[in-house]
Enzyme design. Structure first.
Site, PDB file in Angstrom:
ATOM      1  CD1 TRP A 144      -0.319  -1.527   3.173  1.00 24.74           C
ATOM      2  CD2 TRP A 144       0.558   0.513   3.355  1.00 24.74           C
ATOM      3  NE1 TRP A 144       0.425  -1.501   4.335  1.00 24.74           N
ATOM      4  CE2 TRP A 144       0.976  -0.253   4.469  1.00 24.74           C
ATOM      5  CE3 TRP A 144       0.997   1.828   3.268  1.00 24.74           C
ATOM      6  CZ2 TRP A 144       1.808   0.246   5.479  1.00 24.74           C
ATOM      7  CZ3 TRP A 144       1.828   2.337   4.265  1.00 24.74           C
ATOM      8  CH2 TRP A 144       2.219   1.549   5.352  1.00 24.74           C
ATOM      9  CE  LYS A 168      -4.152  -9.015  -2.402  1.00 22.19           C
ATOM     10  NZ  LYS A 168      -4.385  -7.928  -1.422  1.00 22.19           N
ATOM     11  N   GLY A 226       5.833 -12.434   3.086  1.00 20.53           N
ATOM     12  CA  GLY A 226       6.724 -13.005   2.073  1.00 20.53           C
ATOM     13  C   GLY A 226       7.047 -14.462   2.368  1.00 20.53           C
ATOM     14  CD  GLU A 243      12.319  -6.185  -4.974  1.00 17.13           C
ATOM     15  OE1 GLU A 243      12.909  -5.752  -3.957  1.00 17.13           O
ATOM     16  OE2 GLU A 243      12.863  -6.298  -6.077  1.00 17.13           O
ATOM     17  CB  CYS A 277      10.529  -1.001   0.957  1.00 14.43           C
ATOM     18  SG  CYS A 277      10.787  -0.300  -0.677  1.00 14.43           S
ATOM     19  CD  GLU A 378       9.945  -2.591   6.824  1.00 16.65           C
ATOM     20  OE1 GLU A 378       9.200  -3.584   6.866  1.00 16.65           O
ATOM     21  OE2 GLU A 378      10.347  -2.096   5.752  1.00 16.65           O
TER      22      GLU A 378
END
Ligand code: NAD
Length: 483
Positions: A144, A168, A226, A243, A277, A378
């Site tokens: 997003w 998607k 992931g 990624e 990211c 993160e």
């Protein structure tokens, strides 16, 4: 968008779309189901087999992608507005995303007729042609934070390669991708080649990752998701590109230009509310300049205009959701408990536009140690940690001391230091006296737990093509069993 038509979801269910800056529900999107994913994959397979795109002249594909880019440019202002309402990012940054999307399409339009194979003589008086073929039906799952732009990193090289796509988008930000799918169709991408199915990770993402007839799956998102995607793909024994997240170090050496380095540090972490990211979320600052540098950084952080994102003066907008705001604020609380010092930022005062939506101020946490969670994990928000180092060796060791390896920055006037950083930082991307630009011409991706495979550049085409070797006998076939 399935097989060139906007269709209702099989269940009839919808998901609300919230404006992160106000909390207002301003639209509904279809809640795609496993059945919808299956329909889209079948449409993609049919179009791939029919060859309307997969076997079209590459130059034709290039012209269509160019027309698609043109349509994005023509609709740029409307798309930027939609992206801002959907994601909470400042309108100026949404405009940059949309122009960037057009640039990505233009680059892959040009590359479409440059995807060459190889030929070579091989032993045994044979000749080999090694052909690149489109990989087939591609599933793509996107996040997003840069809804259309990071989506284009996926769909543009896949379409350039001749694949048929089922994409998607994130259930939090699907609007611009739906609009783009309509523009693609109008630009000449044949029905069934670019399908977009909205829905949650559980109801639409997982069925796409698990689908038997998806030849390649490309995913951008968090490491936890992931890992699930990769497990699903392992069961299918099919290739996957990932990624994932980052915790990127940004090193400021004592010989850096402090004005530019502090500007780069602020831009590196606060762009897109830090929901980036490759955000430069760990500043490593050399002892001799530490106090001066940090003071300047705090000045810069406090000067950022955190305003409603449709306000032209806005330099930072709202975080994507209430849940994400809780996560970001929780990390800052944990950091302080662990011993970090809050120099500026935190939650804004509950007044004016801050009374609605999901807001957090540009935040600087100093005295952060490598063992702190805020150094390792993160946060994905406007929060930068600052850690002091003395020797260059120490800076490199600290930079490499997390599980991630997506990006890194180094600020110095020494060529030797810059070169050393470019060689020794464990990272897919290194900026020298620079931070954040990701031009489409060069590959983007991570090492370690930040993923594998590459978006952008000619390298992205590797994900979406396979090699086929054809061996030609140049002399009559020799009978192995001859008497
Ligand atoms: P996320 O992992 O929560 O979601 C990403 C996508 O996966 C969404 O479309 C979601 O619906 C889908 N999904 C969720 N569960 C799934 C499942 N079980 N199976 C299949 N799909 C599923 O990530 P996010 O919160 O949307 O995005 C933030 C993350 O993305 C951060 O970690 C960020 O670093 C990363 N990111 C990486 C890059 C990059 O290029 N490396 C770029 C942007 C964002």
């Amino acid at each position: 968008m399935i097989d060139g038509r906007v269709v209702s979801p099989s269940t009839g269910a919808t998901l609300p779309v919230e404006d992160p800056a106000t909390g207002e529900i301003f639209a509904q999107i279809p809640a795609g189901s496993p059945e919808d994913i299956d329909r889209a994959v079948r449409a993609a397979r049919a179009s791939f087999t029919a060859g309307t795109w997969s076997r079209a002249d590459p130059a034709h594909r290039g012209r269509v992608l160019w027309a698609f880019a043109r349509a994005i440019r023509d609709e740029a202002e409307a798309l930027a507005w939609l992206e801002t309402r959907d994601s909470g990012k400042p309108i100026a940054e949404a405009r940059a995303d949309i122009v960037g999307t057009a640039e990505i399409l233009e680059y892959y339009a040009g590359l479409a007729s440059q995807v060459f194979g190889q030929t070579t003589r091989v032993p045994g008086n044979s000749f080999a042609t090694v052909i690149r073929e489109p990989a087939g039906v591609v599933g793509q799952i996107t996040p997003w934070n840069f809804p259309l732009y990071v989506g284009a990193w996926k769909f543009a090289p896949a379409l350039c390669s001749g694949c048929s796509v089922v994409l998607k988008p994130s259930e939090l930000t699907s609007l611009t991708m739906l609009a783009a799918a309509e523009l693609a169709l109008a630009a000449g991408v044949p029905p069934g080649v670019f399908n977009v199915v909205c829905g949650t990770g559980a109801e639409a993402g997982a069925p796409l990752a698990e689908h038997r007839d998806v030849d390649v799956l490309a995913f951008t998102g968090g490491a936890v998701t992931g890992r699930k995607v990769l497990h699903a793909r392992a069961d299918r024994l099919r290739p996957t590109q990932l990624e994932l997240g980052g915790k990127s170090p940004n090193i400021v050496f004592d010989d850096a230009d402090l004005e530019r380095a502090s500007a780069g540090a602020a831009f590196g972490i606060f762009y897109n509310q830090g929901e980036n990211c490759n955000a430069g979320s760990r500043l490593l600052v050399q002892a001799g300049i530490y106090e001066r540098f940090v003071a300047r950084l705090v000045e810069r952080a406090q000067a950022i205009r955190v305003l409603p994102p449709l306000d032209e003066r806005s330099q930072m907008g709202a975080l994507i959701s209430a849940a994400h705001l809780r996560k970001v604020a929780g990390y800052v609380d944990v950091g302080i408990l662990e011993g970090a010092t809050l120099l500026c930022g935190g939650p804004p005062p509950a007044e004016g536009h801050f009374t609605r939506g999901h807001w957090y101020l540009p935040t600087v946490l100093a005295d952060v140690k490598p063992e702190h969670r805020v150094f390792q994990e993160e946060i994905f928000g406007p929060v930068v940690t600052v850690t002091k180092f003395t020797e260059d060796d120490e800076a490199i060791a600290l930079a490499n001391a997390t599980e991630f390896g997506l990006a890194a920055g180094a600020w110095t006037s020494s060529v030797q230091r810059a070169l050393r950083c470019s060689q020794e930082l464990q990272s897919g991307y290194v900026w020298i006296n620079n931070y954040n630009p990701t031009p489409v011409e060069v590959p983007f991706g991570g090492v370690k737990s930040s993923g594998f495979g590459r978006d952008c550049g000619p390298q992205a085409v590797d994900t979406y093509t396979t090699w086929k070797t054809v061996l030609w006998a140049l002399s009559p076939f020799d009978d192995w069993y001859k008497q």
